[in-house]
Design an enzyme around this catalytic site. Structure first.
Site, PDB file in Angstrom:
ATOM      1  N   GLY A  88       0.784  -1.219   0.000  1.00  0.00           N
ATOM      2  CA  GLY A  88       0.000   0.000   0.000  1.00  0.00           C
ATOM      3  C   GLY A  88       0.818   1.272   0.000  1.00  0.00           C
ATOM      4  NE  ARG A  89       3.427   2.533   5.400  1.00  0.00           N
ATOM      5  CZ  ARG A  89       3.708   3.112   6.563  1.00  0.00           C
ATOM      6  NH1 ARG A  89       3.765   4.428   6.629  1.00  0.00           N
ATOM      7  NH2 ARG A  89       3.914   2.392   7.642  1.00  0.00           N
ATOM      8  CE  LYS A 130       6.594   0.241   5.846  1.00  0.00           C
ATOM      9  NZ  LYS A 130       6.830  -0.739   6.928  1.00  0.00           N
ATOM     10  CG  ASP A 153      -1.016   9.477   3.159  1.00  0.00           C
ATOM     11  OD1 ASP A 153      -0.453   8.396   3.407  1.00  0.00           O
ATOM     12  OD2 ASP A 153      -0.975  10.451   3.943  1.00  0.00           O
ATOM     13  N   GLY A 154      -0.411   6.487   1.164  1.00  0.00           N
ATOM     14  CA  GLY A 154       0.790   5.817   0.700  1.00  0.00           C
ATOM     15  C   GLY A 154       2.098   6.414   1.188  1.00  0.00           C
ATOM     16  NE  ARG A 170       9.742  -3.058   3.078  1.00  0.00           N
ATOM     17  CZ  ARG A 170       8.586  -3.368   3.667  1.00  0.00           C
ATOM     18  NH1 ARG A 170       8.509  -3.394   4.986  1.00  0.00           N
ATOM     19  NH2 ARG A 170       7.519  -3.648   2.940  1.00  0.00           N
ATOM     20  NE  ARG A 175       4.455  -8.456   2.032  1.00  0.00           N
ATOM     21  CZ  ARG A 175       4.557  -7.572   3.022  1.00  0.00           C
ATOM     22  NH1 ARG A 175       4.018  -7.840   4.191  1.00  0.00           N
ATOM     23  NH2 ARG A 175       5.186  -6.432   2.853  1.00  0.00           N
ATOM     24  CG  ASP A 226       6.900  -7.906  12.413  1.00  0.00           C
ATOM     25  OD1 ASP A 226       7.774  -8.357  13.146  1.00  0.00           O
ATOM     26  OD2 ASP A 226       6.602  -6.719  12.339  1.00  0.00           O
ATOM     27  CG  ASN A 227       2.677  -8.514   7.307  1.00  0.00           C
ATOM     28  OD1 ASN A 227       1.560  -8.773   7.723  1.00  0.00           O
ATOM     29  ND2 ASN A 227       3.013  -7.313   6.924  1.00  0.00           N
TER      30      ASN A 227
END
Length: 571
Positions: free
Chosen positions: A140-141, A156, A168-169, A229, A236, A302-303
């Site tokens: 999303g961002r 990011k 708004d990203g 990053r 994922r 986290d993911n």
């Protein structure tokens, strides 16, 4: 929400293996700085997976079907970009010299304005919460700008994508600094993680809800920033889950084959069906070791990444006061607390196993397998959660617990010592408890310094003067200390050997939330010295760095931070 044992690798060497490989690759592929990047990129994700067909509005929040990714360029504007901090270790992995990182070209690329020659993309993925599927999410961002020397590079806070869900990203300096420090601190602790190259302020303000000085939530304008990053991939669990839930099985298969080549190339020596079974088994192993490493002294919700790294630093915190069910995120609750991380990972693996089972049915039929052979492969995958993950987690966790106590063997007596220690830390440590990190560092001393008088040994970790502890608490701790000393004396382990292991397992310094607050509050006013000091400190978390560093960063949580919203907990 989510919360690496690979082959014969130990947890520590598993955490280091990617950096060594990437450093060697970058050294051999060294180009002439950033100017050589686009030509040297190997964007295998774009080449091997399906992009969304042209014509769809790239910036409109929506459900994206039939594609793994969308080509989209950063939309963030940076009228006055300023380089806040960069990691020399990560830059080296990417073949960048200090001159590269201090150039105008670097500033432009990593403030969100890469040249047109950079292909950029955002990926779609799903999400599960406590085992329940929650639909499409996606980058999303975060926008990837290329794959180089074995790493994917991602901005990011780079702006909106189809997966922004009407947000708004963008990112603020506060969260960008937190992620930079956390990822680099985790890497220095030898915990598998994404890495952070840099943080750049944009010169624009971003509106966010956060906490004011009185702890009340309010809408406020904060400095905007872009963080960069890097990881071997950002693949994922949720990407495979998305295509499984949507019954887009062709995309599921393509993604699995891409992940096999990218993250598990050593498994490509058999039929696809067996490779997939072995891939899932290794995913379970890597997740088991990752969670065991978190429980060694870190807590993050986290993911889940297929590669077994820590991914997406959102409302995280390193635990200070020991609380088994600590969770800094107010929306997380017990299911994502410190003590429940293994169960959270197992729930995610169970969900992922359904995607693999579906894939094995399709591939098995294509390979001409019998129903019994297909079911055998599916059973192997299902059983990996309850066998491989569980067994590997306990093996890695037991090894870490043994090392934290400096013991030679992990037997029933050692396990009883460990369990009793956790009970004392959580319920028998006076009115205010003890600091998790400082407690184990306090035990990392010569045997002669482990006094039966807990007022001496435990002083650096106790939040309340031990003299004011209830008498029964003190007596139970003193009894435990005698048992611990007796165990060490019986094992007759050389003192230097024991201390070396304990001091390489029990960090002296961790990223405490109040430290991050001091860093980003100073940075918001243009002072980056605090941030850089903390970054340098956390680059060597196991080594004593002198009395000044200890006094400044190694003590107990200061009073102002113990109950402060945005520090002790956050939304």
């Amino acid at each position: 929400m989510l919360l690496v044992l690979s082959g014969a690798l130990s947890p520590r060497s598993a955490a280091r293996r990617i950096s060594r490989a990437v450093s060697a690759s970058a050294a051999s592929e060294r180009s002439s700085g950033l100017s050589g990047w686009p030509a040297a990129f190997d964007n295998s994700l774009l080449r091997e997976l399906r992009g969304e067909p042209p014509g769809a509005p790239p910036l409109q929040s929506r459900q994206v079907h039939g594609a793994h990714y969308t080509r989209v360029r950063p939309t963030v504007t940076a009228p006055q970009p300023v380089l806040v901090i960069w990691s020399s270790a990560v830059a080296e992995c990417l073949g960048l010299l200090p001159d590269d990182c201090e150039s105008k070209e670097f500033l432009a690329v990593f403030s969100g304005s890469p040249p047109a020659s950079y292909e950029c993309w955002a990926t779609a993925y799903g999400a599960s919460f406590t085992g329940q599927y929650g639909g499409q999410r996606g980058d999303g961002r975060a926008i990837s700008i290329g794959q180089y020397a074995g790493y994917e590079i991602q901005l990011k806070g780079a702006g909106v994508t189809p997966y922004s869900r009407q947000f708004d990203g963008r990112a603020v300096l506060r969260s960008s600094i937190r992620e930079f420090l956390a990822s680099e601190a985790m890497a220095a602790l030898n915990v598998p993680t994404t890495r952070s190259l840099c943080v750049v302020t944009t010169g624009e303000e971003v509106v966010r809800q956060w906490y004011d000085e009185r702890g009340a939530q309010r809408i406020q304008a904060e400095p905007g920033a872009v963080g960069t990053r890097v990881a071997t991939s950002f693949l994922r669990f949720g990407q495979m889950e998305l295509f499984y839930q949507r019954r887009e099985l062709d995309l599921l298969r393509e993604l699995a084959e891409h992940a096999l080549k990218r993250e598990f190339p050593h498994l490509q020596d058999a039929m696809l069906s067996r490779n997939l079974v072995r891939m899932f088994d290794e995913i379970c192993r890597r997740q088991a070791t990752l969670i065991a490493e978190w429980l060694r002294g870190n807590m993050n919700s986290d993911n889940s990444a297929l590669s077994g790294i820590t991914l997406d630093y959102g409302p995280f915190a390193f635990m200070e006061k020991f609380q088994p069910h600590y969770n800094p995120w107010v929306g997380g609750g017990v299911p994502y607390s410190f003590a429940r991380q293994p169960q959270a990972a197992a729930a995610n693996l169970a969900g992922l196993s359904s995607a693999f089972a579906e894939l094995l049915d399709v591939v098995g039929k294509e390979e001409g397998q019998s129903t019994a052979e297909i079911n055998s492969n599916i059973n192997d995958v299902r059983n990996s959660v309850s066998s491989t993950f569980v067994d590997c987690f306990h093996a890695a966790h037991d090894c870490n617990c043994r090392a934290k106590l400096g013991l030679v063997e992990w037997d029933s007596e050692a396990e009883e010592l460990w369990n009793d220690l956790l009970r004392l830390m959580s319920t028998r440590s006076g009115a205010n408890g003890v600091d998790f990190t400082n407690l184990f560092r306090a035990l990392s001393v010569p045997l002669s310094s482990l006094a039966d008088s807990i007022s001496i040994t435990l002083k650096p970790a106790a939040f309340q003067d031990i003299a004011h502890w209830p008498q029964e608490h003190k007596e139970e701790w003193e009894a435990w200390m005698k048992r611990y000393r007796s165990k060490l004396e019986l094992e007759e382990r050389p003192s230097d050997e024991r201390l070396a292991e304990m001091e390489s397992t029990n960090p002296r310094y961790i990223l405490r939330n109040w430290m991050a607050v001091e860093a980003y509050e100073a940075a918001a006013s243009g002072n980056y010295d605090v941030l850089r000091e903390i970054h340098n400190l956390l680059s060597n978390p196991y080594n004593d760095q002198g009395s000044e560093a200890d006094e400044r960063w190694g003590g107990l949580t200061p009073q102002w931070a113990r109950d402060r919203p945005g520090v002790a907990f956050m939304s």
